[in-house]
Design a protein around this motif. Structure first.
Motif: not given
Length: 121
Positions: A12, A14, A23, A25, A111
């Protein structure tokens, strides 16, 4: 459209920035020994840091998803810290759910989706 990824590892990133949207995480506290208030404060500090790195801030939040280990025990304490952190008039769309988190010490994970700041001409 360019996609910008920050702090990327195999699984992923961050932060992902695309088409004027940031966006984040799921963010956690660094010190998982604390109570819900301490973990929420640290989590929100991490969010502030990543939003700043992406060129925006909490005044530009669009949505938040909050995962709590124990909603009955932690909802009020998390909200106390959240409400103090959130700028007046900038409340995002928000969902809060109870979830089994990746480690037993984790009490909260958040999130975030935010808009980028408008560019000044």
């Amino acid at each position: 459209m360019t996609i910008c990824r920050l702090h990327t590892i195999t699984r992923y990133s961050e932060v992902v920035i695309h088409n004027g949207t940031v966006y984040l995480s799921g963010q956690l506290a660094e010190d998982l020994r604390g109570d819900i208030r301490q973990q929420t404060r640290e989590t929100l500090a991490n969010i502030d840091q990543f939003l700043a790195e992406a060129g925006t801030d909490k005044k530009h939040l669009l949505s938040a998803t909050i995962y709590l280990k124990d909603i009955a025990q932690d909802y009020a304490g998390m909200n106390e810290v959240w409400d103090a952190w959130l700028p007046s008039g900038a409340a995002p769309a928000r969902t809060t759910v109870e979830a089994k988190l990746y480690a037993p010490e984790v009490r909260v994970e958040i999130s975030i989706v935010a808009a980028t700041k408008p560019h000044k001409s």
